[in-house]
Design a protein around this motif. Structure first.
Motif, PDB file in Angstrom:
ATOM      1  N   ARG A   1      16.991  28.098  36.313  1.00 41.35           N
ATOM      2  CA  ARG A   1      18.030  28.801  35.904  1.00 41.35           C
ATOM      3  C   ARG A   1      18.713  29.610  35.705  1.00 41.35           C
ATOM      4  N   GLY A   2      19.389  30.134  35.118  1.00 47.43           N
ATOM      5  CA  GLY A   2      20.237  30.789  34.075  1.00 47.43           C
ATOM      6  C   GLY A   2      20.300  30.613  32.624  1.00 47.43           C
ATOM      7  N   LEU A   3      21.258  30.331  31.981  1.00 43.31           N
ATOM      8  CA  LEU A   3      21.354  30.055  30.347  1.00 43.31           C
ATOM      9  C   LEU A   3      20.386  28.349  29.754  1.00 43.31           C
TER      10      LEU A   3
ATOM     11  N   ALA B   1      17.378  27.316  31.260  1.00 45.39           N
ATOM     12  CA  ALA B   1      16.390  28.128  31.826  1.00 45.39           C
ATOM     13  C   ALA B   1      15.184  27.789  30.128  1.00 45.39           C
ATOM     14  N   PRO B   2      16.166  27.841  28.649  1.00 44.24           N
ATOM     15  CA  PRO B   2      14.948  27.412  27.868  1.00 44.24           C
ATOM     16  C   PRO B   2      15.293  25.454  27.359  1.00 44.24           C
ATOM     17  N   LEU B   3      16.085  24.888  28.088  1.00 50.34           N
ATOM     18  CA  LEU B   3      15.545  23.469  28.668  1.00 50.34           C
ATOM     19  C   LEU B   3      14.323  23.159  29.699  1.00 50.34           C
ATOM     20  N   THR B   4      14.564  23.977  30.414  1.00 52.61           N
ATOM     21  CA  THR B   4      13.179  23.890  31.285  1.00 52.61           C
ATOM     22  C   THR B   4      11.732  23.545  30.346  1.00 52.61           C
TER      23      THR B   4
ATOM     24  N   ALA C   1      12.900  13.167  44.623  1.00 51.51           N
ATOM     25  CA  ALA C   1      12.976  13.825  43.627  1.00 51.51           C
ATOM     26  C   ALA C   1      11.686  13.260  42.546  1.00 51.51           C
ATOM     27  N   SER C   2      11.414  13.976  42.046  1.00 51.52           N
ATOM     28  CA  SER C   2      10.042  13.819  41.733  1.00 51.52           C
ATOM     29  C   SER C   2      10.180  14.534  39.795  1.00 51.52           C
ATOM     30  N   LEU C   3       9.327  13.821  38.620  1.00 49.29           N
ATOM     31  CA  LEU C   3       9.562  14.614  37.440  1.00 49.29           C
ATOM     32  C   LEU C   3       9.485  15.880  37.308  1.00 49.29           C
ATOM     33  N   LEU C   4       8.468  16.747  38.433  1.00 50.10           N
ATOM     34  CA  LEU C   4       7.913  17.952  38.197  1.00 50.10           C
ATOM     35  C   LEU C   4       9.529  19.111  38.576  1.00 50.10           C
ATOM     36  N   ASP C   5      10.269  17.943  40.086  1.00 48.26           N
ATOM     37  CA  ASP C   5      12.053  18.371  39.944  1.00 48.26           C
ATOM     38  C   ASP C   5      13.065  18.595  38.876  1.00 48.26           C
ATOM     39  N   THR C   6      12.780  17.691  38.263  1.00 48.95           N
ATOM     40  CA  THR C   6      13.624  16.935  37.385  1.00 48.95           C
ATOM     41  C   THR C   6      13.771  17.863  36.008  1.00 48.95           C
ATOM     42  N   VAL C   7      12.274  18.418  35.285  1.00 44.92           N
ATOM     43  CA  VAL C   7      11.543  19.605  34.999  1.00 44.92           C
ATOM     44  C   VAL C   7      12.355  20.338  35.311  1.00 44.92           C
ATOM     45  N   THR C   8      12.204  21.388  36.759  1.00 45.91           N
ATOM     46  CA  THR C   8      12.719  22.563  36.755  1.00 45.91           C
ATOM     47  C   THR C   8      13.855  22.789  37.282  1.00 45.91           C
ATOM     48  N   ALA C   9      14.674  21.797  37.366  1.00 42.81           N
ATOM     49  CA  ALA C   9      16.247  21.559  37.721  1.00 42.81           C
ATOM     50  C   ALA C   9      16.903  22.441  36.502  1.00 42.81           C
ATOM     51  N   PHE C  10      16.648  22.769  35.266  1.00 44.92           N
ATOM     52  CA  PHE C  10      17.289  23.722  34.748  1.00 44.92           C
ATOM     53  C   PHE C  10      16.655  25.359  34.210  1.00 44.92           C
TER      54      PHE C  10
END
Length: 200
Positions: free
Chosen positions: A84-86, A88-91, A73-82
């Protein structure tokens, strides 16, 4: 008059010679600490921080191995992990607090200090840009993120084999560089320099 940022004690504003330090008489907080090469050091550290930020975003951050399966996992993967769905604002919140706001602050400091470090007049709207950079300081939470990662690693260590990637160390270096940059920067001195250079 100037107010102490920690205890609000008022002090008579005076010119502080280069190399000297003005402290609050009540709480001993540093009010002004002009240094001959401070602007150059801040610019160099801000540039280094931007380079480290790019490395932290795109290089592998962590690698987990459990039951024969390996997950990188990269930092970009970590940011985009959320994304989808409810959640998404966490991203957007993670991207803003960990990547966007620190990067904007580094770029703003380079924009403000760059011309003055070479002896020129401040750039257009430098005061407004520096005010924005100053207001963003509490919201740039790269150091909070790395503390959270360290806590998570301690809890996950017993469940899987963890291999720390180059992006992790780049992010640690980024936090250290940010702390050094903030220690070199005297906000009152920079405001005075902006006013003096603008008037000349």
């Amino acid at each position: 008059m100037i107010a102490c940022p920690s205890c609000d004690a008022l002090h008579v504003e005076r010119d502080v010679p280069v190399g000297e330090t003005a402290r609050c008489v009540r709480c001993d907080t540093v009010l002004e600490a002009p240094r001959a090469t401070a602007m150059t050091r801040i610019i160099m550290l801000a540039l280094a921080a931007l380079i480290l930020m790019v490395a932290a975003i795109f290089f592998p951050f962590l690698e987990l191995e459990a039951a024969g399966r390996v997950q990188r996992a990269s930092l970009l993967d970590t940011v985009t992990a959320f994304s989808r769905g409810l959640t998404a604002p966490l991203t957007f919140a993670m991207a803003a607090l960990i990547v966007v706001l620190p990067s904007v602050r580094f770029i703003a400091l380079i924009y403000v200090l760059g011309p003055m470090a070479f002896g020129h007049r401040p750039a257009p709207h430098a005061e407004r840009v520096f005010r924005i950079a100053d207001h963003l300081r509490p919201w740039a939470m790269a150091e909070v993120f790395i503390v959270g990662v360290a806590v998570a690693l301690v809890k996950v260590a017993g469940l899987a084999h963890i291999f720390i990637g180059p992006a992790f160390w780049a992010f640690v270096a980024l936090v250290i560089v940010t702390v050094l940059k903030d220690n070199f920067m005297s906000r009152l001195t920079l405001w005075k320099t902006l006013e003096r250079r603008r008037a000349s």
